[in-house]
Scaffold this active site. Structure first.
Site, PDB file in Angstrom:
ATOM      1  N   GLY A 525       3.819 -23.106  36.340  1.00 17.97           N
ATOM      2  CA  GLY A 525       4.809 -24.092  36.730  1.00 17.97           C
ATOM      3  C   GLY A 525       5.875 -23.474  37.595  1.00 17.97           C
ATOM      4  N   GLY A 527      10.046 -24.331  38.833  1.00 15.24           N
ATOM      5  CA  GLY A 527      11.200 -25.211  38.819  1.00 15.24           C
ATOM      6  C   GLY A 527      12.320 -24.552  39.581  1.00 15.24           C
ATOM      7  N   VAL A 532       7.236 -20.149  36.348  1.00 18.64           N
ATOM      8  CA  VAL A 532       6.834 -19.948  34.958  1.00 18.64           C
ATOM      9  C   VAL A 532       5.397 -19.454  34.922  1.00 18.64           C
ATOM     10  CG1 VAL A 532       6.637 -21.021  32.699  1.00 18.64           C
ATOM     11  CG2 VAL A 532       8.333 -21.862  34.313  1.00 18.64           C
ATOM     12  N   ASP A 642      19.527 -31.764  31.951  1.00 19.80           N
ATOM     13  CA  ASP A 642      18.332 -32.078  32.740  1.00 19.80           C
ATOM     14  C   ASP A 642      17.188 -32.514  31.836  1.00 19.80           C
ATOM     15  OD1 ASP A 642      16.825 -32.496  34.983  1.00 19.80           O
ATOM     16  OD2 ASP A 642      16.204 -30.409  35.197  1.00 19.80           O
TER      17      ASP A 642
END
Ligand SMILES: *[C@@H]1O[C@H](CO)[C@@H](O)[C@H](O)[C@H]1NC(C)=O
Ligand SMILES: *[C@@H]1O[C@H](CO)[C@@H](O)[C@H](O)[C@H]1NC(C)=O
Ligand SMILES: *[C@@H]1O[C@H](CO)[C@@H](O)[C@H](O)[C@H]1NC(C)=O
Ligand SMILES: *[C@@H]1O[C@H](CO)[C@@H](O)[C@H](O)[C@H]1NC(C)=O
Ligand SMILES: *[C@@H]1O[C@H](CO)[C@@H](O)[C@H](O)[C@H]1NC(C)=O
Ligand SMILES: *[C@@H]1O[C@H](CO)[C@@H](O)[C@H](O)[C@H]1NC(C)=O
Length: 833
Positions: A525, A527, A532, A642
């Site tokens: 991932g 962000g 990640v 968030d």
């Protein structure tokens, strides 16, 4: 998959409509629809297609089905309109000019369609398509030039017929599954499904919802044959091909029968049993050749490190060699779920013990391109490897790598002893052995010395005591987290450590090794805070987040902040296990969660059915509890800032855990309830006052929770491109439905079967209260949790929701209110870790 036995099997709950009035044909052509009572019969006479009706339904529910034509007992192998029965006897099934099969009701309402017209070009003028029932039981729509436009074999129901393929695609990991009937006389989709393991492609599972309840064990070759050798059984041999490489994109499972064998099928029953059945003409009954349910064959029934021995009758749970029951009392009482523990902790030098006739445990790692000896070496050199199993794959049906070296770390799940045969492995299990002898020898030499003097006795006792304690501690730690190269940090303020708090400080080079130097292959991932990666540290799967390098925080402050955040522990928060800091590299280590982020399941049409209503409600409640803990119950007040579906991760049991909390603190941006220099968050989930004025408080999180709640109920993204039913976004849509008294229609069609209307209404109500424009009107998380847990007390009516207009394209972006972008945190989706 071979447990031959003889059991009569009967279904007598279905009735056939009156027999066909005229000679059967094998196809449907445009302009010649099929009505209830009529059938088409395959050329060869094996299968028929027509309307059937479960016996007990009033008014009679009509389904389009395919059944065996040449056996007296109606045995349906495929159903078209599983979820949409028709009731009128003037219903009809027709092939349209656009080559679609359409089932329409008396009023012309379409109850079911193959829907190929959109996907394929219209047939060339001059010819007509036909829907042909083949003698294999496959219904095929053929265009005039002979190409297959659609076939029922691509849309399996609960029955797997010879020649059918159950496919799985490498990239999306989506695949076809058999789905059980809901009941013996109810063809609608039940909770059980059967298909290939999307993670490894090397085995098949039966699932109950998302929980595995049975697995085949990893593939040992290209075929598994179920020879029904017992003389009293029919002369049938079934060849099951597992994981046949079809193209570079997909593999499939299929099976075929030996010559002369007919009427043999796999069926996933409404009780979740995957059975191989064959028809006995002399007794007019289905005979069971193999099955998956019974005794200890359920997935994981014998607990970790236990195994189910099906070579004995009745089959029983046992502990793997070198292990003993965790609780002898439970074990004796027939409760095996606690499994087995090692009698003696492993040392790195311990060797392997061969266990033949084993269906290998689950949760293996496939190491590519290793022969048997290299496979052994692979496991020997890695101290966290506890077992390996090797098989040669067939040359004829696979491409590329023909080796299959499986290795295991940690505990062994769902092992079965099947006896030596086609489908069994030899499991090489690492067992503490040689060490034991040495140690007892050492003890013997120590003892006489102990007897010599009282002083020495005392010394020896205290020494032994310390040694013992040391070993026990070592053992306990070893069990929790075998992180060979990790050291619990001592520089991080020893005094703050709670007894059960274990914080890891890992060397950067170990992180580099674990992620193969942050290779793309390990990345799961990305962000705004960084990328990640998934990695193994010791025996534990972890998610490693490499923070972007623009935080200007000092090393010491960073560590202090991380330790503080890591102490926040709650079952609905993703655990922060440790960190690694070196020069300008800042790494956070989190627990890894198997099912990825909520948005990846909730908004994916092929996966969203995995989330039924009880599961969704649990997710909502879990997130609410996690958020309450952050806001109120932890020692710090943490505002997430968030919260969104991408930041809710799901564990193997689909339990939710909130990710990415405390990032604001870690990035040293910890003013609270104040104007902030930078707005972090994701448009659409951000409360208006925060998005527009940069003012945030716990009520901004409540707003985001409300948005998330609406998404979970509706299954619709907060901002779907093009708006929702003519409304600019989900909040406006939900608010309007609420005002018009149509809140019940907010429920996702996928949960219709499983949801309780009251709960849906309650959740929608709570959601609308959370997204109210005025932050003071929004409830605290404590009352949200209370309401969700206890049902509605009297809730106030919601006021206007707060939202702000924007086009859908700018939604998943963040706004940085200042040009100074110390944290230029563009938060895009972080995929599951
Ligand atoms: C289908 O095609 C036939 C022959 O070309 C024509 O007579 C008929 O009207 C068409 N039906 C529809 C619904 O278009
Ligand atoms: C399937 O799951 C449901 C709900 O979780 C449970 O009640 C049922 O017993 C399970 N059935 C089997 C066969 O595992
Ligand atoms: C088939 O049915 C006959 C008659 O009941 C019985 O004798 C025979 O054993 C059955 N065959 C199998 C394989 O069960
Ligand atoms: C069983 O199969 C074998 C080999 O296919 C065949 O020779 C034999 O005749 C069969 N027996 C019966 C009873 O059908
Ligand atoms: C795999 O194939 C090799 C070479 O054909 C053979 O020597 C070896 O015994 C096979 N191993 C297994 C486990 O079948
Ligand atoms: C040990 O094995 C595990 C699982 O295969 C792997 O993730 C880890 O990287 C290996 N460690 C070493 C040092 O090879």
């Amino acid at each position: 998959m071979a447990w031959p036995a003889i059991i009569r099997y009967a279904i007598a709950l279905l009735v056939l409509l009156p027999p066909p009035p005229c000679a059967a044909v094998d196809r449907l052509v445009p302009g010649n629809p099929l009505s209830p009572g009529a059938t088409i019969v395959s050329d060869g006479g094996s299968f028929a297609l027509g309307f059937f009706s479960p016996a007990n339904s009033t008014p009679a529910k009509l389904y389009i089905g395919i059944w065996y034509n040449d056996i007296p007992q109606l045995t349906v192998v495929w159903v078209a309109n599983r979820e949409t029965p028709v009731t009128s006897s003037s219903a009809s099934l027709s092939l349209t000019n656009a080559s679609d099969l359409v089932l329409s009701d008396a009023g012309g309402r379409v109850a079911w369609t193959t829907n190929v017209a959109g996907a394929a070009p219209a047939p060339a003028a001059g010819g007509a398509a036909a829907a042909v029932l083949l003698n294999t039981g496959n219904l095929v729509i053929r265009s005039p030039d002979g190409t297959t436009l659609w076939q029922s074999f691509d849309h399996p129901a609960d029955t797997f017929l010879p020649g059918m393929k159950i496919r799985i695609r490498y990239v999306t990991r989506a695949g076809e599954r058999l789905v059980s009937w809901k009941g013996p006389a109810d063809p609608s989709p039940g909770p059980f499904s059967f298909g290939a393991d999307p993670d490894t492609f090397l085995q098949v599972f039966v699932w109950n919802g998302t929980r595995p309840i049975w697995r085949s064990g990893p593939w040992t070759g290209y075929m598994v044959s179920t020879q029904t050798t017992a003389p009293y059984l029919t002369n049938t041999s079934v060849i099951v091909y597992l994981a046949v490489v079809n193209t570079e994109e997909e593999i499939y499972i299929t099976f075929s029968l030996s010559d002369g064998a007919a009427h043999t099928r796999y069926v996933l029953t409404d009780a979740g049993d995957y059975q191989l059945q064959t028809w006995n003409g002399s007794s007019s009954a289905w005979i069971l050749l193999s099955w998956t349910r019974g005794e200890c064959m359920s997935y994981g029934y014998c607990g970790l490190n236990g195994y189910c021995d099906i070579t004995e009758f009745p089959s029983t749970c046992k502990c793997l060699n070198g292990f003993e029951p965790t609780s002898l009392e439970d074990w004796r009482g027939g409760r095996f779920s606690q499994g087995c523990r090692r009698k003696e902790a492993l040392r790195c030098g311990d060797g392997f013990l061969a266990f033949p006739g084993i269906q290998s445990p689950d949760k293996f790692v496939l190491v590519r391109n290793r022969d048997l000896h290299e496979c052994e070496a692979e496991c020997t050199k890695n101290c966290s490897c506890v077992a390996y199993a090797y098989a040669n794959l067939s040359t004829s049906r696979t491409k590329g790598d023909l080796t299959r070296c499986l290795v295991w770390t940690g505990d062994l799940t769902d092992t079965t002893r099947t006896g030596v045969g086609d489908a069994s492995d030899t499991l090489y299990l690492r067992v503490a052995g040689t060490m034991r002898a040495k140690r007892s020898h050492a003890l013997k030499t120590v003892l006489p010395a102990v007897l010599i003097s009282g002083l020495l006795i005392l010394a020896a006792i205290s020494l032994a005591w310390f040694k013992f304690k040391g070993r026990v501690n070592y053992g306990a730690k070893h069990k929790k987290l075998t992180l060979d190269d990790m050291s619990a940090s001592d520089e991080l303020g020893e005094g703050n450590h709670a007894q059960d708090f274990e914080f890891l400080s890992v060397r950067f080079e170990d992180i580099v090794a674990a992620t193969s130097n942050f290779s793309e292959a390990c990345k799961i991932g990305q962000g705004g805070f960084g990328k990640v990666y998934k990695a193994m540290l010791g025996c534990r799967e972890v998610a490693i987040k490499r923070l972007s390098k623009d935080s200007d925080q000092g090393t010491k402050e960073f560590k202090n902040e991380v330790v503080l955040i890591a102490k926040l522990q709650h079952r609905n928060l993703v655990r922060l296990l440790g960190c690694s800091v070196e020069a300008d590299e800042k790494i956070l280590i989190y627990e890894y969660l198997a099912n990825g982020s909520l948005d990846a399941t909730l908004f994916d049409n092929s996966r969203k059915m995995l989330l039924d209503w009880p599961m969704r409600l649990n997710i909502i409640k879990g997130v609410a509890r996690g958020l309450l803990y952050l806001h109120q119950d932890s020692r710090l007040t943490i505002i997430h800032r968030d919260l969104k579906a991408a930041n809710v991760l799901l564990d193997a049991e689909m339990r939710p855990k909130i990710a990415d909390f405390g990032m604001a603190r870690i990035f040293n941006d910890s003013q609270e309830n104040a104007n902030t220099r930078c707005v972090v968050g994701t448009y659409g989930y951000m409360a208006p006052e925060y998005a527009m004025e940069g003012v945030f408080s716990i009520k901004s999180d409540v707003y985001s929770f409300g948005v998330l709640l609406l998404e979970v109920v509706t299954g619709i993204r907060r901002s779907s491109s093009g708006g929702i039913m003519g409304f600019p976004n989900l909040i406006v849509y939900a608010w309007n439905m609420w005002k018009e008294g149509k809140a019940r229609d907010l429920a996702d069609p996928y949960i219709m079967d499983t949801c309780s209307l009251d709960e849906v209404l309650l959740c929608s109500h709570v959601a609308l209260l959370c997204v109210q424009e005025n932050p003071d009107d929004r409830p605290l998380m404590s009352s949200v949790v209370l309401t969700l847990e206890n049902g509605s007390t009297r809730l106030p009516a919601p006021n206007n929701p707060g939202h702000y207009g924007q086009t859908s394209s700018d939604v998943e972006q963040t706004r940085d209110r200042t040009e100074n972008s110390m944290n230029s945190l563009t938060l895009t989706t972080i995929e599951g870790r």
